[in-house]
Write an enzyme that holds these catalytic residues in place. Structure first.
Site: not given
Ligand code: IVH
Length: 752
Positions: A47, A96, A132, A134, A240, A451
């Site tokens: 893991d 993402s 953001k 988690d 969001y 090298c």
């Molecule tokens: S917006 C097209 N807003 O972060 C953009 N994402 O690292 C869509 N996430 O897959 C994502 N808080 O799971 C957005 N306030 C927020 C968020 C958020 C958490 C996550 C989400 C995304 C990931 C990307």
């Protein structure tokens, strides 16, 4: 070839080609590990090893966001849909976010967007800033106001159908009034700190599984096959974003969030409108301050362009939007001892020092290696000679603070001089390659030492071979990095061509390409130890090693340890299948400096056949003449890449190796681009003069998205010239050649 691995080189120091190659190898390793794990086979790696690969992959992706692969392992959080859940194909991909780790990154994000949109530095550009969360993302589809499907992100295209479970979450309404006919709401499922603690306490007292963190608890709870279990786990949801909509729900990010709030969803109360980078960063600091008291985990702040019309213009890179970014919180740190400094040699010969550390837990992950970048970094200065760590150098035996940059790749932050052992010596960077003994050179003004052993350096040879078989190159099933190292060590492979003669040599009972004596003689001590291990010897002994190498050479692969009739046959079949190879894969596989996957595809499209490509590269040897001009006129080929290409083909040993390789291959010419209805597919377009409704970057991206090739200069091969005001010599040339010339407006109409 343990010492030769390049995989702790700082991702930011990788060249694009190295990064692309490593991402390919990582995708391959992680996919194999996933298969072994999910299939009947036992896991092949621990893991911890799996996590390390995954982290490495993320780190490289963070450094080269545009190289992120469509099949990126980081998009496969939780891998492919688990058994037991039906699959749901998202009508719009779940994306993402790119990452920012510093205030400068945020400012660059703002500038990048302004450049793309052609906005001045003082033009209004509003962003939203919000935490953001988690947790794990979820897409909720409502039809006529009723929840019909809830799906996890899965690999972004296909997720798991967890509708029954989602219905048990209080924050997710079952029905909506005054909602559009089709409404896909996206957001994050998470668990509060209090609920997490209570859940773990319950689990512990009932002898159940406890969770490492709220995120895992939320994921584990949502992905329960029995919805009554999910119902007993207190999950929450913040909305969001959105996917498919039958009608717009607002013109701005904020309006849409308000609308989602009005429909009954929870939206995050810390969401703000910011009118400048300064305001964004101020809000980031504010959220960072309140982080500990929020009651749920967040790992950064997400900024999004507020105006949806601008979002639409900005669009997406392969897996991330151009209009949003995640500003991550700084990494956690740990203090540990620097046990040793080792040097790894990469494919291009770059020497990367790596810190071997007494293992220490940093942010929940055990760290035992960290990148040391280069000699200057160890000495305590940056590439311009300015002090870093106030000029403190790093020595074996030191106590150091390590952190995971962007929570990913470990780095050394500082050193505690008060704990430095009295006998600690300044580190002396090697002047000869630790693998092959060749001289090490460091060009004036370059941070990286190389090298000079090129083809005689085993480390470089092996890394080149690994690149050759990697996913985006020859992608030979059953011949991964591990097998390449193994076969190299046994003396069966030296150059790519050898791969294609292996079967015949195996059948003839003579796989060795050089004498067993030579193998031992050129191996470093570390290599000899590895070889002894691979040969199954208790310890390295020259006589035994010679005998074992000879026996391995004679014995068919099918009868060797770790192989069987089936796996050997599969390998040879996979190799045979790759004798016919698309031109772009061949070009990429050669591992030419500065030529990554995208550039290789571009070159393949531009030249069409191997003969044309090789002919021109050789004809351009003097960096002059028509072939040289044609190469430099390709949009996307700069002077550095052009030089690297031409020099590669000029090098004598390389040419001999290429001749041997090409004698084994059938190279497929590049198929004409798909025409799927686009009027510009396969056409070469040149933009000249100033554009009024879009920037150059935007014009290029749209044209390419529709299958056109965008060139920098006009030639007889040009199909369309889009000329704006102020167009000069290019327009004149186009007219002289009788090419089709369009105004920007006509071009837009033509695209449809
Ligand atoms: S917006 C097209 N807003 O972060 C953009 N994402 O690292 C869509 N996430 O897959 C994502 N808080 O799971 C957005 N306030 C927020 C968020 C958020 C958490 C996550 C989400 C995304 C990931 C990307």
């Amino acid at each position: 070839m343990a010492d030769a691995k390049d995989d702790t080189k700082d991702p930011e120091q990788l060249t694009r080609e190295e990064a692309a190659a490593e991402l390919a190898t990582l995708a391959e390793k992680l996919n194999a590990a996933n298969l072994a794990y999910h299939g009947a086979d036992a896991p092949e790696i621990t893991d911890a090893e799996y996590d390390a690969l995954k982290l490495r992959n993320l780190a490289i992706e963070a450094a080269f966001p545009d190289l992120k692969r469509d099949d990126s392992p980081s998009e496969q959080v939780g891998a492919a849909p688990a058994q037991g859940f039906a699959k749901v194909t998202h009508s719009q991909r779940m994306l993402s976010l790119g990452n920012a780790f510093s205030d400068e990154d945020v400012s660059e994000f703002d500038q990048r967007i302004r450049r793309y949109l052609g906005l001045d530095a003082d033009a209004m550009l509003d962003f939203t800033a919000e935490p953001k969360i988690d947790g794990l993302s979820l897409s909720l589809r409502y039809e006529n106001g009723t929840l019909v499907t809830a799906a996890t992100r899965g690999d972004g295209q296909v997720g798991e159908n967890v509708t029954a479970n989602a219905r048990t979450i209080d924050d997710i309404p079952e029905t909506l009034s005054h909602a559009p006919e089709v409404l896909e709401v996206r957001g994050e499922v998470y668990m509060s700190h209090a609920d997490f603690a209570a859940l773990n306490a319950r689990q512990e007292s009932s002898g159940g599984k406890t969770f490492a963190n709220p995120r895992n608890a939320a994921a584990g709870s949502l992905r329960q096959l029995d919805p009554t279990i999910t119902a007993s786990r207190p999950l929450r949801f913040f909305a969001y974003s959105w996917g498919t909509l039958s009608e717009p729900i607002g013109d701005t990010q904020l309006e849409c969030l308000d609308k989602l709030g009005a429909l009954g969803f929870s939206t995050n109360p810390l969401t703000r409108l910011c009118r400048s980078v300064a305001e964004m960063i101020a809000h980031y600091r504010e959220i960072e301050q309140t982080r500990a008291t929020l009651g749920y985990d967040i790992d950064g702040v997400v900024y999004k362009v507020n105006d949806l019309a601008l979002q639409a213009r900005l669009g997406f890179r392969s897996t991330t939007p151009r209009w949003a970014i995640a500003h991550k919180f700084p990494a956690e740190v740990g203090v540990t001892r620097l046990e040793a400094i080792e040097i790894q040699v990469g494919r291009t010969g770059a020497l990367s020092p790596v810190a071997r550390l007494t293992p220490v837990t940093v942010g929940g992950v055990v760290v035992s290696n960290a990148t040391l970048h280069n000699a200057d970094y160890i000495a305590g200065r940056d590439s311009t000679g300015k002090p870093i760590r106030d000029g403190r150098d790093l020595r074996v035996g030191d106590w150091v603070t390590v952190y995971r940059a962007g929570d990913v790749i470990p780095k050394v932050k500082d050193v505690d001089l008060s704990r430095r052992p009295d006998d600690a010596e300044p580190y002396v960077f090697p002047e000869t390659c630790p693998i092959c003994g060749s001289d090490v050179i460091r060009e004036e003004g370059e941070a990286v030492a190389y090298c000079t052993g090129a083809l005689i350096c085993p480390a470089q040879q092996v890394e080149k071979l690994k690149h050759f078989v990697s996913r985006a190159a020859f992608d030979i099933d059953g011949l991964g990095a591990k097998q390449v190292e193994n076969f190299y060590r046994f003396g069966w492979l030296r150059q790519p061509a050898d791969i294609f003669t292996l079967r015949a040599r195996d059948a003839a009972g003579e796989k060795l390409l050089l004498s067993a004596e030579d193998i031992l003689e050129t191996a470093t001590e570390a290599e000899q130890t590895r070889l002894a291990e691979d040969l199954g010897l208790d310890a390295y002994d020259e006589g035994q090693a010679l005998a074992a190498l000879a026996a391995r050479s004679q014995t068919p692969l099918a009868e060797q340890k770790g192989w069987g009739a089936k796996s050997a046959e599969n390998l040879f079949t996979a190799i045979e299948a790759r004798r016919t190879i698309p031109l772009n894969r061949l070009i990429f596989g050669l591992g030419i400096r500065h030529v990554g996957e995208t550039s290789a595809a571009l070159l393949a499209r531009s030249y069409g056949t191997w003969a044309a490509f090789q002919g021109d590269m050789q004809a351009a040897r003097d960096h002059d003449g028509p072939a040289w001009d044609t190469l430099n006129a390709i949009d996307g080929v700069g002077g550095v890449m052009a030089g690297a290409l031409v020099d590669f083909f000029h090098e004598e040993t390389t040419r001999a190796a290429l001749d041997r390789l090409l004698a084994e291959l059938v190279v497929e010419a590049v198929a004409p681009p798909e025409t799927d209805g686009s009027p510009v597919a396969g056409k070469t377009v040149v933009f000249t003069g100033s554009l009024e409704t879009m920037t150059r970057a935007e014009a290029k991206a749209t044209a390419e998205a529709r299958g056109a090739k965008v060139a920098g200069s006009v030639s007889a091969k040009t199909d369309i010239v889009v000329a704006g005001p102020g167009a000069g010599s290019k327009l004149a040339k186009a007219e002289a050649l009788g090419l089709s010339v369009m105004s920007e407006e006509e071009w837009r109409a033509f695209l449809g």
